[in-house]
Write an enzyme that holds these catalytic residues in place. Structure first.
Site, short mmCIF file in Angstrom:
data_model
loop_
_atom_site.label_atom_id
_atom_site.label_comp_id
_atom_site.label_asym_id
_atom_site.label_seq_id
_atom_site.Cartn_x
_atom_site.Cartn_y
_atom_site.Cartn_z
N LYS B 76 0.86 -1.18 0.00
CA LYS B 76 0.00 0.00 0.00
C LYS B 76 0.90 1.23 0.00
O LYS B 76 1.93 1.26 0.71
CB LYS B 76 -0.88 -0.03 1.25
N SER B 151 -9.61 1.64 2.87
CA SER B 151 -8.74 2.46 2.05
C SER B 151 -7.68 1.64 1.31
O SER B 151 -7.07 2.15 0.38
CB SER B 151 -8.02 3.49 2.93
N SER B 175 -9.91 -0.78 7.00
CA SER B 175 -9.30 -0.57 5.68
C SER B 175 -8.58 -1.77 5.09
O SER B 175 -8.16 -1.74 3.94
CB SER B 175 -8.33 0.61 5.73
#
Lengths: 483, 486, 95
Positions: B76, B151, B175
């Site tokens: 990420k 996210s 997330s």
């Protein structure tokens, strides 16, 4: 109207750790800009703080040094505001649960009396960097080397009533932190800075007046002068029908005045909240006890011991314990010469006088404590007399020899106590001064006392200052009075 | 190759079925071919990946290699990677090449893993749909009209689409788990403090936690072993031994006590999701588990508490983005205030600004006690709910999200987006671990079963998830996306 | 609790976020609704509940006081928008 001044101090002491409070970057002074600002100090994305154990230990030692409560739990909070020297946009500090609770500091005043000033609390926080205002194409340069240096902020109660008391308090704090070895106390390098809260009120009134805060005063002298100016300003203002506004002011040493810091914007709102990157600091009793057991002797204890054990006067004890450097020096001299009072006289007299004349600190005295101790020892055992001792001191100061003994030998200053030798010199002086001898012998007893000085001087001169003056005196008297 | 799980790839590499270079080239080719449509990567580091693959192959030839040797992963884009852009999905950091590696990045490298690149995300991890990215939204490979969740949407979509066999995500309020559920993969949020946060760009420091996103619980175990453990650079990382998370995967679930929180099966739960979850519970009953209803009475306060605490922390965490030392700086600032205000106005997107404003407001004078302090008190009550529940049961189960993936652009209103996290957010407030495992479909869109355990119960959670995956094949399903031409 | 435009302007200033009037108006609406939701917290009796800042009841570990970070100025300043002579440059700061 009689006015009373009310003063409270916030003293920021830079702790003398090797590394920063939350990072492993060096705290050394004077490095090239930003060479000691690591990822954590710069607040790079993703970095996290880890607390320096030495900063904690030093803060607790200070707390113990002022007999403060040491709470079991303390917590770091974030103080949020934007400024170029504050890399993260917040300062990690302690707002609600400081590491040191209420304590007190004893201060000595000029008249020899003492007074207790209460400390509200002391907390740990990180220092900010520095903005350099030289012109970089109309821009300001930011150096973050200092960012993250550990500070102990010591907040007093508004217990001081004069500039002199404030300075005495600041000196006492300076003495405590340097005694503890938790700060170098170097005000010129910013290791100790203070914010001064000043207000005035009519004598006898209980309520405090409105205070002004004078920021970042960095010498004892400036503290005194800034307060003096500010008090006068406030009194004039009120007497002219005005009102003191609560504000932050800056002391300008060149103009010797305080002036309002331009309020760049409306009042700040620091939005303190517990720093989520740090956990509560828990100090168990054993840890605190261990630090307490290993505390060095502090100024107040030292002063008391100098009086009770060494028999010094309260005044001498106060002066000699006023700084760790002074006390250490004095004790070293005393240990070498074995006579506390003599050591005290020499440290406060000849040594301090010469240091003052040359504007030097005792820490960088050209005459070491061992050297002075050796000198005082020779005074004490009457190897030299007082006059010769001053010569030896001057020679040591000028680096003319490694020790008092060496100089005494080289200059032939050893005191002559051999009665025969002194008698021979006296006989010579008497023989060379028939007129004075006749005058002396005709004089009445009460005048003779004065007149004998001439003969003593002649004999001392003949001995190049090395004759024992008491012996000379006694023998002269005998010989002159005999006829 | 890309139909294999990470664990299977590890076995294949060890057996010499193919080299790490071949494997890496295969995934890079897929990324190049398919990610234009998906937008799951912000930065692809092909050159470094191939160099690392060659190094891994050489290391294997010499023997004695780490558990993840030669395995390609994705990160990420909020894990700092030295010399590689670390954008956080924000214009603010579009130009930011991190000068250092996050601890988890170092640990993955030490285990021999290599990175294919940095995955898309909601800006600064604020969002539940991956639509709040400066680099554009990510699509769900199961249905290109749907969001992948957020996210960590880029990580979830990339794994689901077979562009990488596993990825790291972060989870502040769901997330990892919600996008894992939306994309039909397995995602684990470890106990707070289990994995170092050093080098992970902070959103809400007391809630953020990194974790693995992969096909199976076994894969997650493999990855967690590599990244977990105490980090002296992170004060909140816990000094506690890291077990071998794969050791107990096969343990029997006979006698397992499962609690179903009443509050997780109420109003707002999509019937399709609910029936998938109920089916999954039946599987567990078949494995010897007992099921009982429990209550987490403060569940409805989790979203309000979270939306006070997280923005407050974020408002402070994001103050360092001031245009001075890194990141976006506006052109020709007239003065200091202008530098700050314009750099930040230009650098941050709408949702980030919204949360900064929210956090700034609730921390400011006169509001702190009513909001921040109150939320922290409620946080304690929420944690206590879980501690009480775990007195009665071993694990809690429920849906990871109330609905399957919703359509791109469907949730324009911030509040309705926030409600997406209704089943995940309390877990972060309590700090306990949670895992989302694929549990079927509603139409074309996957759904996830969330399993929760007490603090530091990852080993058990992975065992419970793995046993489900031994009994079902939801985690083996792959979307049709990209397969027509391959 | 409803916010007024002044609250948003104040927060935006404290947070150093430039907002135009339209954006500010939008945030007044959004934040008012979020705060309304947050106000559900007020219904809970928390009089005897201590605030919980971290989910784990652990305490701060301390770092040995050692210098571990070498000078990396050049690397750290590579990502800086404006530096000169090793200093970060900002618009003139007026004391």
């Amino acid at each position: 109207m009689q006015w009373e001044t009310v003063i409270g101090l916030e003293v920021h002491v830079q702790l003398s750790t090797q590394s920063k409070i939350f990072s492993g970057a060096s705290t050394a002074f004077g490095a090239e800009p930003n060479t000691q600002a690591c990822a954590v100090d710069l607040g790079l994305p993703g970095v996290l703080p880890v607390l320096n154990e030495n900063a904690v230990s030093m803060a607790v030692q200070f707390g113990l040094g002022i007999n403060a409560e040491i709470p079991e739990v303390s917590v770091f909070d974030r103080k949020n505001y934007f400024y170029p020297d504050l890399p993260k946009g917040y300062q990690t500090s302690q707002m609600y649960h400081p590491i040191v609770g209420p304590g007190e500091v004893e201060i000595s005043l000029e008249d020899g009396s003492t007074k207790r000033v209460r400390v509200h609390h002391a907390h740990l926080e990180e220092d900010a960097g520095k903005s350099l205002h030289e012109d970089y194409h109309g821009m300001t340069g930011v150096d973050l080397n200092r960012a993250g240096t550990p500070l102990l902020e010591i907040v007093s109660e508004p217990d001081m009533r004069s500039a002199k008391e404030a300075v005495a308090y600041l000196r006492a704090i300076h003495a405590i932190v340097t005694y503890l070895g938790i700060s170098d106390g170097n005000m010129a390098e910013g290791s100790m800075r203070c914010d001064v809260n000043v207000s005035v009120r009519p004598a006898g009134q209980a309520a405090f007046g409105t205070r002004a805060e004078i920021k970042n005063v960095n010498s004892f002298r400036f503290v005194e002068r800034a307060i003096a100016f500010e008090v006068e300003r406030q009194i004039e203002l009120i007497e002219d029908g005005g009102q003191v506004t609560q504000e932050t002011r800056l002391y300008d040493p060149e103009a010797d005045e305080t002036r309002s810091m331009r309020t760049k914007e409306e009042a700040n709102d620091y939005r303190y909240f517990p720093c989520p990157d740090l956990l509560p600091v828990v100090l168990d009793k054993a840890y605190v006890d261990h630090l307490r057991d290993n505390l060095p002797e502090l100024p107040a204890e030292k002063r008391a011991r100098f009086e009770s054990e060494l028999g010094l006067s309260a005044y001498d004890a106060g002066v000699l314990s006023s700084s760790r450097a002074m006390a250490d020096y004095f004790e070293a001299v005393k240990d070498v010469c074995g006579d506390a009072k003599l050591a005290a006289n020499w440290v406060q007299g000849e040594l301090s006088g010469q240091l003052n004349r040359e504007g030097r600190d005792i820490a960088d005295s050209p005459v070491t404590a061992a050297q002075l101790g050796g000198l005082v020892l020779r005074v004490r055992d009457e190897t030299i007399n007082g006059k010769a001792a001053k010569q030896v001191f001057a020679a040591l100061w000028n680096g003319e020899g490694a020790s008092a003994d060496e100089i005494i030998e080289a200059k032939g200053l050893r005191q002559v106590t051999d009665t025969g030798a002194i008698e021979a010199m006296i006989d010579q002086v008497i023989a060379d001064s028939p007129v004075q001898v006749a005058q002396y012998r005709e004089a009445s007893e009460d005048k003779r006392g004065k007149m004998i000085g001439y003969f003593v001087g002649q004999v001392m001169k003949a001995s190049r200052g090395t004759a024992n003056p008491q012996q000379v005196n006694a023998l002269l008297k005998q010989k002159l009075d005999r006829a | 190759m890309h139909d294999k799980t990470l664990s299977e790839l590890a076995t294949a590499l060890a057996a010499g079925e193919f080299s790490s270079r071949e494997l890496t080239e295969h995934y890079l080719e897929r990324i190049q071919r398919l990610d234009g449509e998906l937008n799951s990567f912000i930065t692809v580091t092909a050159e470094q990946a191939l160099a690392s693959a060659d190094a891994a192959d050489a290391a294997r030839a010499r023997g004695n290699v780490g558990a993840l040797n030669g395995l390609p992963l994705a990160l990420k884009d909020l894990f700092c990677t030295r010399g590689v852009r670390t954008s956080c999905g924000s214009r603010m950091l579009d130009n930011f090449e991190s000068p250092y590696d996050a601890t988890v990045v170092e640990r993955l490298a030490a285990a021999g893993a290599l990175s294919l690149g940095k995955t898309n995300m909601d800006e600064f991890a604020m969002g539940s749909s991956n639509e709040n990215s400066y680099y554009g939204p990510v699509k769900n490979p199961w249905d290109l009209a749907a969001v992948p969740g957020g996210s960590s949407g880029g990580s979830a979509a990339a794994v689901a689409a077979g562009l990488v066999p596993a990825a790291l995500g972060t989870d502040t309020g769901g997330s990892i788990r919600q996008p894992a559920a939306f994309c039909g993969i397995t995602g684990l949020k470890p106990t707070y403090g289990r994995v170092s946060r050093y080098g992970m760009v902070a959103y809400a420091s007391s809630l953020d936690q990194a974790g693995p996103m992969a096909y199976s619980a076994e894969d997650c175990a493999l990855l967690l072993e590599a990244i977990a453990g105490h980090d002296p650079r992170d004060s909140t990382s816990v000094a506690r031994g890291v077990p071998n998370y794969r050791d107990e995967l096969s343990a029997s679930l006979s006698g397992l006590r499962i609690g179903l929180p009443r509050e997780y099966f109420g109003e707002g739960l999509d019937p399709g999701v609910e029936s998938a979850i109920r089916e999954a519970i039946k599987v567990y009953e078949g494995l010897g588990a007992s099921v009982q209803e429990v209550s987490l009475p403060h569940t409805d306060l989790a979203i309000p508490a979270y939306y006070v605490i997280a923005p407050a922390e974020a408002s402070s965490n994001l103050s360092r983005f001031d245009g001075v030392r890194f990141g976006h700086r506006c052109e020709n600032p007239s003065d200091l205030i202008d530098l700050y205000k314009r750099s930040r106005a230009e650098g941050f997107g709408t949702e980030v600004k919204r949360r900064i404003l929210m956090g700034t407001h609730t921390l400011s004078e006169g509001f702190f006690d009513a909001y921040y302090k109150k939320a922290q008190q409620v946080r304690r009550l929420i944690r206590q709910d879980f501690l009480d529940a775990f007195e009665e049961v071993d694990v809690l189960m429920g849906p990871a999200a109330p609905t399957p993936a919703f359509d791109l652009g469907a949730k324009k209103d911030p509040l309705s987006m926030y409600l997406q996290d209704v089943y995940t957010i309390a877990i972060n407030l309590a700090g306990i671990p949670g895992i989302s495992v694929p549990a079927g479909f509603v139409g074309r869109r996957p759904t996830g079963l969330q399993i929760l355990g007490p603090h530091f119960s990852e080993q058990h959670l992975l065992n419970v998830a793995h046993q489900f995956q031994q009994a079902t094949d939801w985690h083996r399903r792959r979307p049709a996306f990209g397969e027509e031409n391959s | 609790m409803a916010l007024d435009p002044e609250d948003v302007r104040r927060a935006a200033h404290l947070a150093r976020l430039g907002l135009d009037d339209d954006e500010a108006a939008g945030y007044v609406q959004d934040l008012s609704r979020i705060l309304d939701m947050a106000d559900r917290l007020q219904a809970v009796d928390t009089e005897h509940v201590a605030p919980l800042a971290h989910s784990l009841d652990t305490t701060q570990r301390l770092r040995a006081d050692e210098v571990t970070e070498p000078n990396q100025r050049e690397r750290f300043q590579r990502c800086a928008p404006a530096v000169e002579d090793g200093l970060y440059l900002v618009p003139r700061v007026v004391e």
